[in-house]
Design a protein around this motif. Structure first.
Motif, short mmCIF file in Angstrom:
data_model
loop_
_atom_site.label_atom_id
_atom_site.label_comp_id
_atom_site.label_asym_id
_atom_site.label_seq_id
_atom_site.Cartn_x
_atom_site.Cartn_y
_atom_site.Cartn_z
N ASP A 133 -15.20 2.17 -5.98
CA ASP A 133 -14.03 2.92 -6.45
C ASP A 133 -13.93 2.84 -7.97
O ASP A 133 -13.66 3.85 -8.64
CB ASP A 133 -12.75 2.37 -5.82
CG ASP A 133 -12.65 2.70 -4.34
OD1 ASP A 133 -13.14 3.77 -3.94
OD2 ASP A 133 -12.10 1.87 -3.59
N LYS B 29 0.82 -1.21 0.00
CA LYS B 29 0.00 0.00 0.00
C LYS B 29 0.86 1.26 0.00
O LYS B 29 0.41 2.32 -0.46
CB LYS B 29 -0.94 0.00 1.20
CG LYS B 29 -0.25 0.07 2.55
CD LYS B 29 -1.26 0.08 3.69
CE LYS B 29 -0.57 0.19 5.04
NZ LYS B 29 -1.55 0.22 6.17
N LYS C 113 -9.98 -0.02 -3.74
CA LYS C 113 -9.98 -0.67 -2.42
C LYS C 113 -10.81 -1.95 -2.47
O LYS C 113 -12.02 -1.90 -2.70
CB LYS C 113 -10.51 0.30 -1.36
CG LYS C 113 -9.62 1.52 -1.15
CD LYS C 113 -10.09 2.37 0.00
CE LYS C 113 -11.33 3.16 -0.34
NZ LYS C 113 -11.08 4.19 -1.36
N THR D 102 -6.83 4.34 -6.97
CA THR D 102 -6.65 3.13 -6.17
C THR D 102 -8.00 2.43 -5.98
O THR D 102 -9.00 3.09 -5.66
CB THR D 102 -6.04 3.46 -4.80
OG1 THR D 102 -4.72 3.97 -4.99
CG2 THR D 102 -5.98 2.24 -3.91
#
Length: 302
Positions: free
Chosen positions: A268, A106, A128, A126
């Motif tokens: 996302d 990460k 998730k 990104t």
């Protein structure tokens, strides 16, 4: 004195390619730093970033860079009088040695975001994994990060309108799978995880901050990449501008919309494709909707 003026003075006086750290150290010895118009806490990092971006993106730049690692800079007007291919170890670098690698996967996202923005003109997001319903997804469905390159930023309005009229796609979509390191121990699992979650994108990359230098390993990595069209990016957490695409990805013209539809169950990813659509329609990039591109000083301070 600006950072670029400082770099120009040092390179002209030293008359050889230098790393940004070498340029800074020499400038300090000569007292040029006292004339610098900057109050930043890491001016050496700012210097390196400004030279690199100027050499890369400014067609009229007086600077050029070598292909070596770490990157070295020189003045274009001196190209015929200096040894551009000088492979000597920079004076400011300690002997190469294995050091403890304390980064988590990460932690690498911000370095990929920086590299993608400055070197691929790509805006990243990104993904998730924990926000998705695990019952609706297989183990390797999600990419770690996705990205989009908007050709419209480089095209004139008339060209962009023309491309839309004839159905030529004005974006490139990317899929990224991140690993701390790559070696024989995790190559196949990492590689096929990348293959599994990248079918939807135009280009897909396996990204790592440490890649084995074993010759047999690289031969196998190259073979797999050639077979499946997956590219490889090596991140340099010490010098983000020295990160590079060591194996280019094969570009796919057609998108797998069935997989896009499946990935859109993740909020996302759904936000990502919605933002891309809005940006294409409005011809304006909404930077805040993508991952934040941190300043080079913050990256190097961590």
């Amino acid at each position: 004195m600006t950072f670029l003026e400082l770099a120009e003075s040092v390179l002209k006086e030293e008359n050889k390619p230098l790393t940004s750290s070498e340029i800074w150290n020499i400038a300090v010895k000569k007292g040029y730093d006292k004339s610098l118009n900057s109050q930043g806490k890491t001016p050496w990092a700012t210097l390196g970033a400004q030279i690199y971006v100027n050499a890369k993106d400014n067609p009229k730049s007086i600077f050029a860079k070598t292909d070596s690692r770490p990157k070295k800079f020189y003045l274009k007007l001196m190209a015929n009088t200096i040894d551009i291919d000088d492979n000597t170890i920079p004076e400011d670098l300690p002997p190469a040695k294995k050091k403890k690698f304390e980064y988590l996967e990460k932690d690498l996202h911000k370095y990929l975001t920086y590299f993608a923005y400055y070197h691929m003109h790509c805006y990243t997001k990104t993904i998730k994994h924990h926000v998705s319903n695990k019952k609706e997804f297989g183990e390797w469905v999600h990419p770690d990060m996705v990205g989009c390159y908007f050709r419209m930023e480089d095209w004139k309005k008339e060209v962009n309108d023309f491309s839309n009229a004839i159905g030529v796609r004005s974006i490139v979509l990317y899929s990224f799978e991140l690993k701390r390191e790559l070696s024989f121990a995790n190559l196949r699992e990492s590689f096929f995880q990348c293959v599994s979650n990248s079918s939807w994108a135009n280009e897909s990359y396996l990204v790592a901050a440490r890649i084995s230098e074993d010759e047999d390993f690289f031969d196998e990595l190259s073979r797999l990449s050639a077979s499946f069209g997956i590219g490889v990016i090596e991140l340099d957490v010490d010098d983000p501008h020295s990160s590079e695409i060591i194996i280019p990805a094969k570009h796919k013209k057609n998108l797998d919309l069935e997989t896009v539809n499946k990935l859109a169950m993740n909020n996302d990813f759904k936000d990502f494709i919605e933002t891309v659509k809005i940006d294409l329609t409005s011809r304006k990039i909404h930077n805040k909707e993508y991952d934040t591109v941190e300043e080079i000083e913050k990256l190097k301070a961590k």
